[in-house]
Design an enzyme around this catalytic site. Structure first.
Site, PDB file in Angstrom:
ATOM      1  N   ASP A  87     -29.732  40.605   4.555  1.00 31.87           N
ATOM      2  CA  ASP A  87     -31.126  40.191   4.728  1.00 31.87           C
ATOM      3  C   ASP A  87     -32.029  41.316   5.223  1.00 31.87           C
ATOM      4  O   ASP A  87     -33.073  41.066   5.838  1.00 31.87           O
ATOM      5  CB  ASP A  87     -31.199  38.992   5.676  1.00 31.87           C
ATOM      6  CG  ASP A  87     -30.688  37.726   5.021  1.00 31.87           C
ATOM      7  OD1 ASP A  87     -30.945  37.546   3.809  1.00 31.87           O
ATOM      8  OD2 ASP A  87     -30.034  36.924   5.695  1.00 31.87           O
ATOM      9  N   ASP A 148     -29.866  33.698  -1.841  1.00 32.14           N
ATOM     10  CA  ASP A 148     -30.923  34.248  -0.988  1.00 32.14           C
ATOM     11  C   ASP A 148     -31.159  35.737  -1.238  1.00 32.14           C
ATOM     12  O   ASP A 148     -32.272  36.248  -1.065  1.00 32.14           O
ATOM     13  CB  ASP A 148     -30.577  34.068   0.498  1.00 32.14           C
ATOM     14  CG  ASP A 148     -30.030  32.708   0.867  1.00 32.14           C
ATOM     15  OD1 ASP A 148     -29.261  32.138   0.065  1.00 32.14           O
ATOM     16  OD2 ASP A 148     -30.330  32.226   1.975  1.00 32.14           O
ATOM     17  N   GLY A 206     -17.753  28.676  -7.387  1.00 33.93           N
ATOM     18  CA  GLY A 206     -19.040  28.465  -6.745  1.00 33.93           C
ATOM     19  C   GLY A 206     -18.869  27.573  -5.542  1.00 33.93           C
ATOM     20  O   GLY A 206     -17.892  26.821  -5.437  1.00 33.93           O
ATOM     21  N   THR A 208     -21.050  26.280  -1.506  1.00 30.45           N
ATOM     22  CA  THR A 208     -22.286  26.204  -0.732  1.00 30.45           C
ATOM     23  C   THR A 208     -21.982  26.547   0.722  1.00 30.45           C
ATOM     24  O   THR A 208     -20.836  26.470   1.161  1.00 30.45           O
ATOM     25  CB  THR A 208     -22.936  24.817  -0.822  1.00 30.45           C
ATOM     26  OG1 THR A 208     -24.283  24.894  -0.368  1.00 30.45           O
ATOM     27  CG2 THR A 208     -22.187  23.781   0.015  1.00 30.45           C
ATOM     28  N   ARG A 220     -33.570  24.889  -1.003  1.00 29.15           N
ATOM     29  CA  ARG A 220     -34.091  26.204  -0.617  1.00 29.15           C
ATOM     30  C   ARG A 220     -33.443  27.304  -1.453  1.00 29.15           C
ATOM     31  O   ARG A 220     -34.095  28.288  -1.804  1.00 29.15           O
ATOM     32  CB  ARG A 220     -33.882  26.458   0.879  1.00 29.15           C
ATOM     33  CG  ARG A 220     -34.621  27.700   1.360  1.00 29.15           C
ATOM     34  CD  ARG A 220     -34.913  27.694   2.848  1.00 29.15           C
ATOM     35  NE  ARG A 220     -33.771  27.963   3.693  1.00 29.15           N
ATOM     36  CZ  ARG A 220     -33.225  27.093   4.537  1.00 29.15           C
ATOM     37  NH1 ARG A 220     -33.715  25.853   4.633  1.00 29.15           N
ATOM     38  NH2 ARG A 220     -32.202  27.420   5.287  1.00 29.15           N
ATOM     39  N   TRP A 224     -35.296  30.165  -3.595  1.00 31.68           N
ATOM     40  CA  TRP A 224     -35.026  31.602  -3.545  1.00 31.68           C
ATOM     41  C   TRP A 224     -34.858  32.155  -4.959  1.00 31.68           C
ATOM     42  O   TRP A 224     -35.322  33.263  -5.274  1.00 31.68           O
ATOM     43  CB  TRP A 224     -33.757  31.894  -2.752  1.00 31.68           C
ATOM     44  CG  TRP A 224     -33.742  31.648  -1.277  1.00 31.68           C
ATOM     45  CD1 TRP A 224     -32.750  31.021  -0.577  1.00 31.68           C
ATOM     46  CD2 TRP A 224     -34.708  32.066  -0.277  1.00 31.68           C
ATOM     47  NE1 TRP A 224     -33.050  31.004   0.777  1.00 31.68           N
ATOM     48  CE2 TRP A 224     -34.233  31.638   0.971  1.00 31.68           C
ATOM     49  CE3 TRP A 224     -35.925  32.747  -0.357  1.00 31.68           C
ATOM     50  CZ2 TRP A 224     -34.933  31.871   2.161  1.00 31.68           C
ATOM     51  CZ3 TRP A 224     -36.629  32.979   0.823  1.00 31.68           C
ATOM     52  CH2 TRP A 224     -36.135  32.543   2.061  1.00 31.68           C
ATOM     53  N   SER A 338     -30.153  24.106   8.719  1.00 27.96           N
ATOM     54  CA  SER A 338     -28.866  23.717   8.148  1.00 27.96           C
ATOM     55  C   SER A 338     -28.551  22.289   8.564  1.00 27.96           C
ATOM     56  O   SER A 338     -28.083  22.048   9.679  1.00 27.96           O
ATOM     57  CB  SER A 338     -27.758  24.665   8.614  1.00 27.96           C
ATOM     58  OG  SER A 338     -26.535  24.332   7.989  1.00 27.96           O
TER      59      SER A 338
END
Length: 374
Positions: A87, A148, A206, A208, A220, A224, A338
């Site tokens: 980030d 993100d 995949g 989460t 969200r 993104w 979250s």
């Protein structure tokens, strides 16, 4: 409507400068922002809000406060305080890169290029991706990417433009291509995260981290993707990125609830207690604004996207903004950090406030955010 909302946000930001002092807001608890000493992944958003307020008003109060945040980010870089994640783009695009864009401050440019090198160090050549979290070789996160990161890639594209060093752009494109292939599903929904074999780059599965379940669509995360692929298109002009942003945006808009502000996951069972994520709607709105700048006037999706944008922004301003609450610290209520782990599931989110204000000032005055040179 937009002007009134901006003026309200500016007033609250002015009050928050004194409230927050040298600290940075993250998420709220009991109506008050939790503050930190610039050691969270979210701290660039406060800096970005200050720069937006300065550009909108021309008031030196906001400029001085924004410059102080950049000084803090310089100290954070020197001390390498919690920069071991992807980030870095959120942190330095909205602080030092914003200062460079607005003031052409060479020291701010230099700091932002340092940040790009920190992000570049998370490139894993064996797997051909930017590792989201944890150190190299981490058994849990060593092979993980998350959607993100599409909003962190602009820092690398920008560094290429400033230096001419192709490594920055090459890494950004390779990561965007991998994200497009593995995070975006065939039905235009998205995974939050995807796991690869760190040695071979082979796809595993995949999943989460913050969504309802592995196969669901975290709202969200979808937002993104909308904004991130639009920005990758801005830098590369690869039509596949534009197509992907459009697909993600259409999926998002088609699933807006009655009040036009999304729940925290598109697949979560909805009842009276289901949490919203106003920050997801704010990010999507800002992303759709960017997406629209790249579409021809006769694009068949333009009218649908414009209508979705207007509905989303009206929903935020009329139902979720703290307009009329002069003592409120946040700009948007009912954001969720979250829900899965009950971490700020219904609170202010500083990133929601940032993207909300970015969308507003772009609608009202054409002021863009700080993702690329103007």
């Amino acid at each position: 409507m937009w002007k009134q909302a901006i003026e309200d946000a500016v007033q609250k930001t002015r009050a928050n400068i004194e409230r927050f002092g040298s600290q940075f807001p993250h998420v709220s608890e009991n109506g008050h922002y939790l503050l930190n000493d610039n050691d969270e992944w979210t701290d660039g958003f406060w800096s970005g809000i200050l720069w937006l307020c300065y550009e909108y008003t021309g008031d030196e109060v906001f400029k001085a406060a924004a410059e102080r945040t950049v000084d803090s980010f310089r100290k954070r870089m020197d001390a390498k305080v919690k920069l071991d994640h992807h980030d870095i783009g959120f942190l330095y695009s909205l602080s030092s890169k914003a200062q460079w864009i607005i003031e052409r401050d060479e020291k701010a440019k230099e700091l932002t290029l340092q940040a790009a090198d920190v992000l570049l160090a998370r490139w894993r050549p064996k797997g051909q991706y930017i590792q989201a979290w944890g150190p190299e070789g981490d058994p849990q996160n060593g092979g993980r990417i998350i959607i993100d990161c599409m909003l962190n890639l602009p820092l690398l594209y920008w560094a290429y433009e400033q230096t001419g060093d192709a490594k920055y752009k090459e890494v950004a494109i390779l990561h965007a291509d991998k994200s497009r292939r593995f995070l975006v599903r065939g039905d235009d929904s998205s995974y939050h995260t995807f796991y690869f074999d760190p040695e071979t780059g082979g796809a595993i599965r995949g999943g989460t981290h913050q969504g309802y379940q592995d196969g669901s669509t975290w709202t969200r995360g979808q937002a993104w993707g909308i904004y991130g692929f639009a920005l990758s298109y801005h830098y590369t002009k690869n039509p596949l990125y534009l197509e992907t942003s459009k697909r993600l945006a259409r999926f998002f808009i088609e699933r807006l609830p009655e009040d036009n502000v999304v729940y925290w996951d598109f697949d979560v069972p909805v009842n009276a207690d289901t949490k919203r994520d106003s920050s997801g709607s704010a990010i999507a709105a800002a992303g759709i604004l960017e997406l629209l700048t790249h579409l021809e006037a006769n694009d068949p999706d333009r009218a649908f996207l414009e209508d979705g944008l207007q509905r989303s922004m009206k929903g935020l301003v009329e139902g979720y903004a703290t307009i009329g609450q002069p003592d409120a610290e946040g700009l948007l209520e009912h954001g969720s950090y979250s829900v899965r782990v009950d971490l700020s599931p219904d609170d202010y989110m500083i990133w929601g406030d940032y993207y909300y204000l970015e969308a507003l000032v772009r609608l009202e005055k054409g002021i863009k955010g700080y993702w690329y040179e103007r």
